[in-house]
Design a protein around this motif. Structure first.
Motif, PDB file in Angstrom:
ATOM      1  N   GLN A  43       0.817  -1.220   0.000  1.00 52.94           N
ATOM      2  CA  GLN A  43       0.000   0.000   0.000  1.00 52.94           C
ATOM      3  C   GLN A  43       0.853   1.275   0.000  1.00 52.94           C
ATOM      4  O   GLN A  43       0.511   2.266  -0.632  1.00 52.94           O
ATOM      5  CB  GLN A  43      -0.950   0.003   1.197  1.00 52.94           C
ATOM      6  N   ASP A  44       1.963   1.239   0.702  1.00 57.88           N
ATOM      7  CA  ASP A  44       2.837   2.422   0.741  1.00 57.88           C
ATOM      8  C   ASP A  44       3.397   2.733  -0.641  1.00 57.88           C
ATOM      9  O   ASP A  44       3.443   3.902  -1.062  1.00 57.88           O
ATOM     10  CB  ASP A  44       3.985   2.214   1.732  1.00 57.88           C
ATOM     11  N   GLN A  45       3.818   1.697  -1.349  1.00 59.25           N
ATOM     12  CA  GLN A  45       4.353   1.908  -2.694  1.00 59.25           C
ATOM     13  C   GLN A  45       3.264   2.412  -3.645  1.00 59.25           C
ATOM     14  O   GLN A  45       3.495   3.307  -4.455  1.00 59.25           O
ATOM     15  CB  GLN A  45       4.962   0.609  -3.232  1.00 59.25           C
ATOM     16  N   LEU A  46       2.052   1.817  -3.518  1.00 55.57           N
ATOM     17  CA  LEU A  46       0.942   2.274  -4.353  1.00 55.57           C
ATOM     18  C   LEU A  46       0.588   3.729  -4.056  1.00 55.57           C
ATOM     19  O   LEU A  46       0.329   4.525  -4.970  1.00 55.57           O
ATOM     20  CB  LEU A  46      -0.285   1.381  -4.158  1.00 55.57           C
ATOM     21  N   MET A  47       0.580   4.091  -2.780  1.00 57.82           N
ATOM     22  CA  MET A  47       0.277   5.468  -2.399  1.00 57.82           C
ATOM     23  C   MET A  47       1.358   6.418  -2.910  1.00 57.82           C
ATOM     24  O   MET A  47       1.058   7.535  -3.343  1.00 57.82           O
ATOM     25  CB  MET A  47       0.145   5.593  -0.874  1.00 57.82           C
ATOM     26  N   ALA A  48       2.614   5.985  -2.874  1.00 55.64           N
ATOM     27  CA  ALA A  48       3.698   6.825  -3.384  1.00 55.64           C
ATOM     28  C   ALA A  48       3.536   7.050  -4.888  1.00 55.64           C
ATOM     29  O   ALA A  48       3.731   8.164  -5.392  1.00 55.64           O
ATOM     30  CB  ALA A  48       5.054   6.183  -3.088  1.00 55.64           C
ATOM     31  N   ILE A  49       3.136   6.006  -5.611  1.00 58.45           N
ATOM     32  CA  ILE A  49       2.929   6.145  -7.053  1.00 58.45           C
ATOM     33  C   ILE A  49       1.744   7.049  -7.334  1.00 58.45           C
ATOM     34  O   ILE A  49       1.800   7.940  -8.188  1.00 58.45           O
ATOM     35  CB  ILE A  49       2.751   4.767  -7.706  1.00 58.45           C
ATOM     36  N   ARG A  50       0.650   6.867  -6.590  1.00 62.88           N
ATOM     37  CA  ARG A  50      -0.527   7.715  -6.788  1.00 62.88           C
ATOM     38  C   ARG A  50      -0.210   9.187  -6.464  1.00 62.88           C
ATOM     39  O   ARG A  50      -0.664  10.106  -7.153  1.00 62.88           O
ATOM     40  CB  ARG A  50      -1.689   7.214  -5.945  1.00 62.88           C
ATOM     41  N   TYR A  51       0.579   9.370  -5.411  1.00 62.57           N
ATOM     42  CA  TYR A  51       0.974  10.737  -5.031  1.00 62.57           C
ATOM     43  C   TYR A  51       1.816  11.378  -6.146  1.00 62.57           C
ATOM     44  O   TYR A  51       1.583  12.524  -6.521  1.00 62.57           O
ATOM     45  CB  TYR A  51       1.744  10.718  -3.709  1.00 62.57           C
ATOM     46  N   SER A  52       2.762  10.617  -6.675  1.00 62.23           N
ATOM     47  CA  SER A  52       3.592  11.179  -7.756  1.00 62.23           C
ATOM     48  C   SER A  52       2.750  11.430  -9.007  1.00 62.23           C
ATOM     49  O   SER A  52       2.981  12.410  -9.721  1.00 62.23           O
ATOM     50  CB  SER A  52       4.775  10.268  -8.062  1.00 62.23           C
ATOM     51  N   GLN A  53       1.754  10.573  -9.272  1.00 65.75           N
ATOM     52  CA  GLN A  53       0.866  10.811 -10.410  1.00 65.75           C
ATOM     53  C   GLN A  53       0.054  12.089 -10.206  1.00 65.75           C
ATOM     54  O   GLN A  53      -0.120  12.881 -11.132  1.00 65.75           O
ATOM     55  CB  GLN A  53      -0.064   9.623 -10.617  1.00 65.75           C
ATOM     56  N   GLN A  54      -0.434  12.288  -8.979  1.00 66.11           N
ATOM     57  CA  GLN A  54      -1.179  13.513  -8.687  1.00 66.11           C
ATOM     58  C   GLN A  54      -0.291  14.740  -8.849  1.00 66.11           C
ATOM     59  O   GLN A  54      -0.715  15.768  -9.385  1.00 66.11           O
ATOM     60  CB  GLN A  54      -1.751  13.481  -7.273  1.00 66.11           C
ATOM     61  N   GLN A  55       0.956  14.615  -8.408  1.00 62.01           N
ATOM     62  CA  GLN A  55       1.888  15.728  -8.561  1.00 62.01           C
ATOM     63  C   GLN A  55       2.139  16.022 -10.037  1.00 62.01           C
ATOM     64  O   GLN A  55       2.207  17.183 -10.447  1.00 62.01           O
ATOM     65  CB  GLN A  55       3.212  15.429  -7.841  1.00 62.01           C
TER      66      GLN A  55
END
Length: 143
Positions: A43-55
């Protein structure tokens, strides 16, 4: 039976069924994985990817807004330059018209002066046409 139970408990608590992410790490480095053992991201890796996509989405929106503003500024400047050019052309036309009128007035005055001079020359200066007596005085000597 004991061996079977040990094997079952080993499989249940082992890396394969518990989806331990450490089992998929390659011996060439932590950034590489072994594809047949990899069970996906946590989940942490997925959240990091989603965060970078949002950025990235926000950055792209910011860049589009900046480009839109830049285009609007260019449009505003081009419209302003076109207006200034139109005003300059109108001013130039007005000056040309004034110069042409002034030149027309000067030419009309000169034309009037020339007409009155021609009338004067015709009526006053060249009123005496030469007679035969005038021509007879030439070639009378042998010289």
């Amino acid at each position: 039976m004991k061996d079977d139970m040990d094997e079952i408990s080993s499989l249940l608590q082992g890396d394969l069924l518990s989806e331990n992410p450490e089992q998929a790490v390659s011996s060439f480095g932590r950034h590489r994985v072994i594809p047949d053992r990899w069970k996906g991201m946590n989940q942490d890796q997925l959240m990091a990817i989603r965060y970078s996509q949002q950025q990235q989405v926000l950055e792209k929106m910011r860049l589009k807004e900046e480009e839109r503003r830049r285009d609007a500024e260019w449009d505003r400047q081009s419209i302003q330059a076109a207006r200034a050019q139109l005003i300059l052309e109108r001013h130039q036309q007005r000056q040309n018209r004034e110069c042409r009128q002034a030149l027309d007035n000067v030419n009309a005055e000169l034309s009037q002066e020339q007409k009155s001079r021609n009338i004067y020359l015709k009526e006053e200066a060249y009123s005496n046409s030469p007679t035969d007596q005038y021509y007879a005085q030439f070639n009378t000597t042998s010289r």
